[in-house]
Design a protein around this motif. Structure first.
Motif, PDB file in Angstrom:
ATOM      1  N   GLY A 111       0.814  -1.211   0.000  1.00  0.00           N
ATOM      2  CA  GLY A 111       0.000   0.000   0.000  1.00  0.00           C
ATOM      3  C   GLY A 111       0.844   1.255   0.000  1.00  0.00           C
ATOM      4  N   ALA A 263       0.885  -8.957   4.148  1.00  0.00           N
ATOM      5  CA  ALA A 263       0.359  -8.384   5.385  1.00  0.00           C
ATOM      6  C   ALA A 263       0.880  -6.968   5.574  1.00  0.00           C
ATOM      7  N   ASN A 267       3.157  -7.974  11.955  1.00  0.00           N
ATOM      8  CA  ASN A 267       4.154  -8.883  11.425  1.00  0.00           C
ATOM      9  C   ASN A 267       4.095 -10.146  12.240  1.00  0.00           C
ATOM     10  N   ALA A 356       2.033  -3.113  14.236  1.00  0.00           N
ATOM     11  CA  ALA A 356       2.853  -3.025  13.022  1.00  0.00           C
ATOM     12  C   ALA A 356       4.297  -2.623  13.332  1.00  0.00           C
ATOM     13  N   VAL A 423       5.796  11.038   8.929  1.00  0.00           N
ATOM     14  CA  VAL A 423       5.369  11.332   7.570  1.00  0.00           C
ATOM     15  C   VAL A 423       4.241  12.355   7.447  1.00  0.00           C
ATOM     16  N   ASN A 452       4.520  13.554   3.690  1.00  0.00           N
ATOM     17  CA  ASN A 452       4.549  12.794   2.437  1.00  0.00           C
ATOM     18  C   ASN A 452       4.176  13.646   1.230  1.00  0.00           C
TER      19      ASN A 452
HETATM   20  O1  NBY Z   1       2.531   4.436   4.799  1.00  0.00           O
HETATM   21  C1  NBY Z   1       1.441   3.648   5.241  1.00  0.00           C
HETATM   22  C2  NBY Z   1       0.646   4.447   6.264  1.00  0.00           C
HETATM   23  O2  NBY Z   1      -0.409   3.657   6.753  1.00  0.00           O
HETATM   24  C3  NBY Z   1       0.097   5.694   5.578  1.00  0.00           C
HETATM   25  O3  NBY Z   1      -0.579   6.497   6.487  1.00  0.00           O
HETATM   26  C4  NBY Z   1       1.247   6.479   4.957  1.00  0.00           C
HETATM   27  O4  NBY Z   1       0.757   7.523   4.178  1.00  0.00           O
HETATM   28  C5  NBY Z   1       2.092   5.571   4.082  1.00  0.00           C
HETATM   29  C6  NBY Z   1       3.307   6.275   3.537  1.00  0.00           C
HETATM   30  O5  NBY Z   1       3.980   6.933   4.555  1.00  0.00           O
HETATM   31  N1  NBY Z   1       1.936   2.406   5.781  1.00  0.00           N
HETATM   32  C7  NBY Z   1       1.971   1.288   5.051  1.00  0.00           C
HETATM   33  O6  NBY Z   1       1.593   1.270   3.888  1.00  0.00           O
HETATM   34  N2  NBY Z   1       2.460   0.187   5.670  1.00  0.00           N
HETATM   35  C8  NBY Z   1       2.616  -1.021   5.095  1.00  0.00           C
HETATM   36  O7  NBY Z   1       2.303  -1.244   3.953  1.00  0.00           O
HETATM   37  C9  NBY Z   1       3.181  -2.126   5.936  1.00  0.00           C
HETATM   38  C10 NBY Z   1       3.769  -3.191   5.291  1.00  0.00           C
HETATM   39  C11 NBY Z   1       4.293  -4.245   6.052  1.00  0.00           C
HETATM   40  C12 NBY Z   1       4.180  -4.209   7.437  1.00  0.00           C
HETATM   41  C13 NBY Z   1       3.579  -3.151   8.074  1.00  0.00           C
HETATM   42  C14 NBY Z   1       3.071  -2.095   7.306  1.00  0.00           C
HETATM   43  N3  NBY Z   1       4.675  -5.263   8.200  1.00  0.00           N
HETATM   44  O8  NBY Z   1       4.472  -5.302   9.431  1.00  0.00           O
HETATM   45  O9  NBY Z   1       5.331  -6.148   7.664  1.00  0.00           O
END
Ligand code: NBY
Length: 795
Positions: A111, A263, A267, A356, A423, A452
């Protein structure tokens, strides 16, 4: 350009023995991908030579995820040859858009975090800054989502099949990564040395994806590592007829880069995830150090010439890996190695959600990476000792890197980096005041904010050529080069013809999206209705459920209270992490609502619900330009920033949101009259949760909540899960949907009213577009460049 079209013909002749008249679309696609790639590689050659000559500082951006999006259109656009290629193809009977459709989205991310990394690569390249991205060449990217009877199903995404033509294999730069085994201390004439024995070697094969910039000579690279076994297969076993055993170690080795972890919520302490992290960080660090040494014959000046940026904690093993290389391979002392290390790393945090924040159990971690573990442990010992020495009243329970036999990766990053940033302003404040407050006390000045930003060339220039063209003619400024100049649009706020033209463009984009919806779901949507959009990963904290509850409320009012609302189309698109049961239940709920409405001729005149499956970059590019309302309704304090909110604003959608993440900054940019804000603030959320939130009280005390939830239960037909979700809201509701419901409803009503005043809505939309300049990734990356990295353009 002539040479480009000639190259296409030549490629078709040589590769397929075909003239362009006889070529298939697939062959044209392949030719375009390969020729574009090679053209960029050639440009890269000149750029890299200038970079080497100037001996300037470089950035290495480490990220487990890069959601690059389709590359072909972006590259042709950046090279400024899109329209020529289009004409050339159409003269020969091909439609460029259909060729673009062939390219898969490289789904190398989940994402926002992954998409941000790609927006930054694009923006930095367009501004001629030297950056290299490092990640994994996942054989299967994020799963393909299929909705079947309302439930999400996951299928493998074999993107390389057609995506491979963009990659360049660099066999000369393979490296070996070591897992398991034992480390031994050995005294030699030079002192104590570490000997690593009985380890399992894995090979990292490098593949490069060229990153182009807009109207620039710069070409940067995203290097993706693929794992393979070190010795091929076991021939002895094969000869004995043990076929599957003979390839076992090969399969195990290749499993490391097999799959992107789908995911993004928590994690799970997966061994494979640790291996992935070490695999790509070790490969990258080995290469960085080797290149640096080759250029300067020393590593003493590493921190002057190199910044390694860590995108969340997932690449944090870079830190002990650099220590290892400096000490074990280049014979640095601990102190000297540490001095270099802490001047080299910068870290961005993307979440405050406890689940997370990565933690690994020592028992799992140590056997896989014994040497890396001893280094982390030593970093921790020294850190804890330092804390005691400075005598600060510090809480080591909270700050120690290893605690209760868990390694806390965020703590490792904070201790070992010279810069830590959040961010968005709100998120960075929460990091300082709450999540990492003790660290902020002992490291004054280390914590900063970089809000961001988004690659507006993709999200406006390419996704919305109609709006881009119109604004170009109207404003006569090159806002694609410099988005801040888009604010000139404000001059036209009272010009009704401009407002009408903007409305007409929005209509064109809505018609295009309606066609896509028809084709992909069979649903016919009214393009005069309000397109109300919520597109993002499916997460409880993002509260798609709150949105659904509002739709249920409307349904009830239309059906039983003769409400005749202004027509609205609610559009959702979202993937749920495959193990996230509640997220999947929310998808099912939305699909059930959609179906019920579709079956009810009385209701479907007014509202429709569309769930578009398989949300991905290229689908976002279709939805965003068509949106009227941008739902950014996370519980305040939970969304670190959001970036979809910025893309939607840039395309003229109005934000309906909480005071969360970057919504706060959108609010400040457009002013209170050009945004719809509702709900508790992040302090109010904290206070309420401290006092103890009981959703049932909201249910009992509010007739509108009670009626909506009671009505929701009547919709349950056994195959849907309305009852289940109603129970969940009344008994748990962890993200306080019910607490915010009435205030959400109020803003929804205001939206409906405002939308009908076409001039007013158009003006608000214009103000949003005009004030989106600060959300360009050019601005965001310039802040990284000046405040954190201290690098220069390559001239
Ligand atoms: O990062 C996102 C935030 O939720 C969003 O608010 C922000 O704009 C964006 C960029 O700074 N976080 C995000 O996408 N996180 C993940 O995709 C992610 C992936 C893996 C794991 C945790 C979060 N993990 O635990 O492995």
């Amino acid at each position: 350009m002539d040479s480009f079209t000639k190259a296409i013909k030549r490629y078709l002749e040589k590769r397929f023995g075909n003239s362009i008249e006889d070529a298939s679309e697939r062959q044209i696609y392949q030719a375009l991908m390969v020729i574009t790639r090679d053209k960029l590689a050639e440009k890269r050659y000149h750029y890299i030579n200038k970079l080497k000559e100037s001996e300037q500082k470089r950035v290495y951006y480490m990220s487990m995820e890069f959601l690059v999006g389709k590359t072909l259109r972006n590259n042709l656009y950046n090279l400024g040859i899109e329209s020529e290629v289009k004409n050339f193809l159409s003269e020969n009977g091909f439609v460029l858009d259909k060729i673009y459709d062939i390219e898969p989205d490289p789904g190398l991310g989940n994402g926002g975090l992954g998409r941000l990394a790609s927006c930054y690569m694009d923006a930095l390249t367009s501004q001629e800054y030297p950056i290299t991205g490092f990640s994994i060449l996942y054989e299967f990217g994020i799963f393909k989502q299929v909705i079947s009877n309302g439930w999400q199903q996951e299928f493998p995404d074999n993107w390389l099949d057609l995506g491979k033509y963009g990659l360049i294999y660099r066999s000369d730069e393979e490296v070996e990564i070591k897992f398991y085994g034992e480390t031994k201390e050995q005294w030699t004439s030079d002192g104590l040395r570490i000997k690593y024995e009985d380890y399992t070697p894995i090979i990292a094969e490098p593949y490069d994806l060229m990153i182009s910039g807009y109207e620039t000579d710069a070409v940067n690279v995203l290097r993706l590592w693929k794992s393979k076994a070190s010795g091929g297969f076991n021939m002895r076993l094969f000869e004995q007829g043990e076929y599957s055993k003979s390839v076992e170690s090969k399969a195990i080795a290749e499993s490391i880069s097999k799959l992107l972890y789908p995911a993004d919520d928590n994690n799970k302490g997966k061994e494979l995830r640790i291996k992935q992290q070490y695999f790509f960080t070790s490969a990258s660090l080995q290469q960085i150090v080797k290149m640096h040494y080759k250029a300067y014959n020393t590593l003493d000046n590493l921190a002057e010439k190199v910044v390694i940026h860590i995108n969340d904690t997932h690449p944090s093993l870079c830190i002990p890996e650099l220590m290892r290389i400096l000490m074990d391979e280049y014979e640095y002392s601990w102190d000297k190695a540490w001095e270099i290390t802490i001047k080299t790393f910068a870290y961005t945090n993307h979440t405050i959600m406890a689940e997370a924040l990565e933690k690994w159990s020592v028992d799992l971690f140590r056997p896989i990476l014994p040497r890396i573990y001893t280094i982390i442990s030593e970093i921790n010992n020294r850190f804890c000792k330092w804390c005691k020495d400075i005598g600060a009243s510090v809480d080591l329970e909270e700050m120690s890197i290893i605690h209760n036999d868990m390694i806390r990766m965020a703590n490792l990053c904070i201790v070992s980096s010279y810069s830590v940033n959040g961010v968005s302003k709100l998120h960075s404040d929460i990091l300082k005041k709450d999540t990492f407050k003790s660290f902020n006390r002992i490291y004054p000045g280390k914590f900063t904010n970089v809000t961001n930003g988004i690659a507006h060339r993709r999200w406006l220039g390419q996704a919305n050529p109609e709006l881009t063209k119109y604004l170009n003619e109207l404003l006569e400024v090159d806002f694609i080069k410099d988005l801040s100049s888009i604010e000139n649009l404000l001059e036209y706020k009272s010009d009704e013809s401009v407002i009408n033209n903007l409305e007409n463009i929005k209509k064109i984009k809505k018609v295009q999206l309606a066609e896509y919806i028809k084709k992909n779901t069979g649903l016919t949507v009214d393009t005069n209705s309000i397109f109300d959009v919520q597109i993002k990963r499916l997460h409880e904290y993002k509260r798609q459920l709150l949105n659904a509850l509002h739709i249920i409320y409307l349904y009830k009012e239309i059906k039983y209270n003769a409400l005749k609302p202004y027509p609205r189309t609610f559009i959702f698109s979202a993937k749920a992490s495959s193990g996230y049961v509640m997220a999947k239940n929310i998808i099912k709920l939305i699909c059930s609502i959609s179906e019920i409405i579709e079956m009810d001729p009385e209701v479907r005149k007014y509202i429709k619900v569309v769930f578009l499956e398989d949300y991905r970059v290229s689908l976002a590019e279709k939805i965003i330009p068509a949106a009227d309302v941008s739902e950014q309704i996370s519980q305040a304090g939970k969304e670190a920033s959001g970036t979809g909110n910025m893309k939607l604003m840039l395309n003229g959608a109005l934000t309906l949101g909480t005071m969360d993440g970057a919504n706060v900054e959108i609010y400040n940019a457009v002013g209170k009259d050009n945004i719809f804000i509702f709900g508790l603030s992040s302090e109010e959320v904290s206070d309420l949760s401290e006092r103890g939130y009981r959703s049932e009280e909201f249910y009992q005390n509010s007739s509108v909540i009670k009626e909506t939830i009671d009505f929701m239960r009547t919709l349950d037909n056994g195959d849907s899960n309305f009852n289940y979700m109603a129970d969940y809201l009344v008994s748990r509701d962890p993200y306080m949907c019910l607490a915010d419901f009435e205030s959400y409803l109020e803003q929804q009503k205001l939206i409906e009213k405002t939308y009908q005043d076409r001039i007013k809505w158009g003006q608000m939309s214009l103000v949003n577009i005009a004030n989106s300049g600060i959300f360009s990734a050019d601005r965001a990356t310039s802040e990284y460049v000046k405040e954190i990295w201290n690098i220069k353009k390559v001239k």
